[in-house]
Motif scaffolding. Structure first.
Motif, PDB file in Angstrom:
ATOM      1  N   VAL A  82      45.707  27.329  34.892  1.00 59.06           N
ATOM      2  CA  VAL A  82      44.565  27.794  35.684  1.00 59.06           C
ATOM      3  C   VAL A  82      43.738  28.783  34.857  1.00 59.06           C
ATOM      4  O   VAL A  82      42.506  28.714  34.827  1.00 59.06           O
ATOM      5  CB  VAL A  82      45.013  28.419  37.024  1.00 59.06           C
ATOM      6  N   ALA A  83      44.407  29.700  34.158  1.00 59.01           N
ATOM      7  CA  ALA A  83      43.702  30.702  33.352  1.00 59.01           C
ATOM      8  C   ALA A  83      42.907  30.055  32.211  1.00 59.01           C
ATOM      9  O   ALA A  83      41.896  30.598  31.777  1.00 59.01           O
ATOM     10  CB  ALA A  83      44.693  31.716  32.797  1.00 59.01           C
ATOM     11  N   ALA A  84      43.347  28.899  31.738  1.00 58.68           N
ATOM     12  CA  ALA A  84      42.663  28.209  30.635  1.00 58.68           C
ATOM     13  C   ALA A  84      41.546  27.283  31.112  1.00 58.68           C
ATOM     14  O   ALA A  84      40.848  26.690  30.287  1.00 58.68           O
ATOM     15  CB  ALA A  84      43.683  27.412  29.825  1.00 58.68           C
ATOM     16  N   ASP A  85      41.360  27.171  32.415  1.00 57.54           N
ATOM     17  CA  ASP A  85      40.362  26.253  32.963  1.00 57.54           C
ATOM     18  C   ASP A  85      38.952  26.711  32.582  1.00 57.54           C
ATOM     19  O   ASP A  85      38.521  27.803  32.953  1.00 57.54           O
ATOM     20  CB  ASP A  85      40.496  26.185  34.486  1.00 57.54           C
ATOM     21  N   ASP A  86      38.227  25.874  31.849  1.00 58.28           N
ATOM     22  CA  ASP A  86      36.882  26.247  31.402  1.00 58.28           C
ATOM     23  C   ASP A  86      35.833  26.166  32.512  1.00 58.28           C
ATOM     24  O   ASP A  86      34.674  26.520  32.299  1.00 58.28           O
ATOM     25  CB  ASP A  86      36.453  25.412  30.193  1.00 58.28           C
TER      26      ASP A  86
ATOM     27  N   GLU B 271      43.792  40.130  30.799  1.00 58.29           N
ATOM     28  CA  GLU B 271      43.939  41.421  30.137  1.00 58.29           C
ATOM     29  C   GLU B 271      44.105  41.238  28.637  1.00 58.29           C
ATOM     30  O   GLU B 271      43.562  42.009  27.844  1.00 58.29           O
ATOM     31  CB  GLU B 271      45.145  42.159  30.730  1.00 58.29           C
ATOM     32  N   LYS B 272      44.869  40.210  28.254  1.00 60.71           N
ATOM     33  CA  LYS B 272      45.056  39.871  26.839  1.00 60.71           C
ATOM     34  C   LYS B 272      45.168  38.365  26.709  1.00 60.71           C
ATOM     35  O   LYS B 272      45.809  37.708  27.521  1.00 60.71           O
ATOM     36  CB  LYS B 272      46.331  40.511  26.279  1.00 60.71           C
ATOM     37  N   ALA B 273      44.544  37.846  25.650  1.00 63.28           N
ATOM     38  CA  ALA B 273      44.640  36.423  25.335  1.00 63.28           C
ATOM     39  C   ALA B 273      44.638  36.294  23.818  1.00 63.28           C
ATOM     40  O   ALA B 273      44.047  37.123  23.114  1.00 63.28           O
ATOM     41  CB  ALA B 273      43.474  35.655  25.942  1.00 63.28           C
TER      42      ALA B 273
ATOM     43  N   HIS C 284      46.342  38.140  35.432  1.00 62.51           N
ATOM     44  CA  HIS C 284      46.469  38.606  36.804  1.00 62.51           C
ATOM     45  C   HIS C 284      45.630  37.634  37.622  1.00 62.51           C
ATOM     46  O   HIS C 284      44.404  37.621  37.501  1.00 62.51           O
ATOM     47  CB  HIS C 284      45.979  40.048  36.931  1.00 62.51           C
ATOM     48  N   LEU C 285      46.297  36.814  38.413  1.00 63.05           N
ATOM     49  CA  LEU C 285      45.644  35.687  39.076  1.00 63.05           C
ATOM     50  C   LEU C 285      45.915  35.733  40.573  1.00 63.05           C
ATOM     51  O   LEU C 285      47.060  35.878  40.991  1.00 63.05           O
ATOM     52  CB  LEU C 285      46.184  34.374  38.500  1.00 63.05           C
TER      53      LEU C 285
ATOM     54  N   ASN D  82      41.870  29.445  50.831  1.00 61.68           N
ATOM     55  CA  ASN D  82      40.585  28.743  50.753  1.00 61.68           C
ATOM     56  C   ASN D  82      40.355  28.168  49.360  1.00 61.68           C
ATOM     57  O   ASN D  82      39.245  27.765  49.037  1.00 61.68           O
ATOM     58  CB  ASN D  82      39.425  29.683  51.121  1.00 61.68           C
ATOM     59  N   LYS D  83      41.390  28.237  48.526  1.00 64.92           N
ATOM     60  CA  LYS D  83      41.391  27.712  47.149  1.00 64.92           C
ATOM     61  C   LYS D  83      40.546  28.540  46.193  1.00 64.92           C
ATOM     62  O   LYS D  83      40.241  28.109  45.093  1.00 64.92           O
ATOM     63  CB  LYS D  83      40.929  26.246  47.116  1.00 64.92           C
ATOM     64  N   GLU D  84      40.168  29.763  46.613  1.00 68.41           N
ATOM     65  CA  GLU D  84      39.363  30.626  45.759  1.00 68.41           C
ATOM     66  C   GLU D  84      40.249  31.350  44.749  1.00 68.41           C
ATOM     67  O   GLU D  84      41.343  31.801  45.081  1.00 68.41           O
ATOM     68  CB  GLU D  84      38.606  31.644  46.610  1.00 68.41           C
ATOM     69  N   ILE D  85      39.732  31.453  43.531  1.00 67.37           N
ATOM     70  CA  ILE D  85      40.472  32.045  42.419  1.00 67.37           C
ATOM     71  C   ILE D  85      39.795  33.341  41.997  1.00 67.37           C
ATOM     72  O   ILE D  85      38.575  33.399  41.860  1.00 67.37           O
ATOM     73  CB  ILE D  85      40.472  31.100  41.197  1.00 67.37           C
TER      74      ILE D  85
END
Length: 169
Positions: free
Chosen positions: A150-154, A58-60, A44-45, A50-53
Motif C-alpha cells: 500500500v505504501a508503494a502504491d503510486d 517517516e523513512k524510505a 504509519h498507515l 470507507n477505504k480511505e488511506i
C-alpha cells in the motif's frame, strides 16, 4: 399455486440476499512499522471502513540509501480488491489471543532485536485493540507485506497537509 409460491420464495431469497449490507470487519486499522539496524522503512498507515488511506512515510530507502523524496504524508483510497484482501487478512486475527507477542527464546540465549516490528491498532465496534508483533512471521508477515505494498502504491497523492495518524502508545 405451487409455482407461484416457489417463484415468490425464490424472489424473496434473491431480494433478501441482495439487500444484505456487507458489514466491515473493522472501523479502522492503523499500522506502524518500526526502524531496525538496517534499512527497514518506517510507515504509519491508517485505513478506515470507507477505504480511505492516510499514510506517513517517516523513512524510505532505495538500494540501502535514504530516499528523502518519499518522506511525507499521502492520501488515497483502496480499490475493492485490495480492501477485500485486507478484510480477509484481518478476519484471520484471533482477537482473543492477540496482543504483544515476542519470539520464543530458549533459556540462557541472547535475542538480537535488529528486525522490524509491526504494531497494529484495530478498531472493531469502536473498541481499540493494540497488537504488536516482533519479527513478523506467517500471517503477520502477510500483513507487513500488505502495508509495504500500500505504501508503494503510486496512486497515493502526496500532500502538504499534516495527517493525524494515531500513535501506538
Amino acid at each position: 399455486m405451487n409455482k407461484i409460491c416457489g417463484i415468490a420464495t425464490v424472489a424473496l431469497l434473491i431480494i433478501g440476499c441482495a439487500s444484505k449490507k456487507k458489514e466491515p470487519q473493522f472501523d479502522k486499522v492503523i499500522f506502524h512499522t518500526s526502524k531496525c539496524f538496517g534499512t527497514c522503512p518506517e510507515y504509519h498507515l491508517e485505513i478506515n471502513d470507507n477505504k480511505e488511506i492516510k499514510l506517513f512515510i517517516e523513512k524510505a530507502y532505495i538500494k540501502r540509501t535514504l530516499d528523502t523524496s518519499k518522506i511525507g504524508y499521502y492520501k488515497g483510497k483502496l480499490g475493492n480488491e485490495t480492501y477485500d484482501e485486507l478484510t480477509n487478512l484481518i478476519k484471520t486475527i484471533d482477537l482473543q489471543k492477540s496482543g504483544i507477542i515476542e519470539p520464543k527464546q530458549e533459556p540462557n540465549t541472547i535475542t538480537n532485536n535488529e528486525g522490524t516490528q509491526l504494531s497494529v491498532l484495530l478498531y472493531n465496534n469502536k473498541k481499540r485493540k493494540p497488537i504488536i508483533y516482533i519479527y513478523p512471521a506467517g500471517h503477520w508477515r502477510k500483513l507487513m507485506k500488505f502495508v509495504y505494498e500500500v505504501a508503494a502504491d503510486d496512486k497515493l497523492i502526496k500532500t502538504t497537509e499534516k495527517l493525524n495518524i494515531e500513535a501506538f502508545n
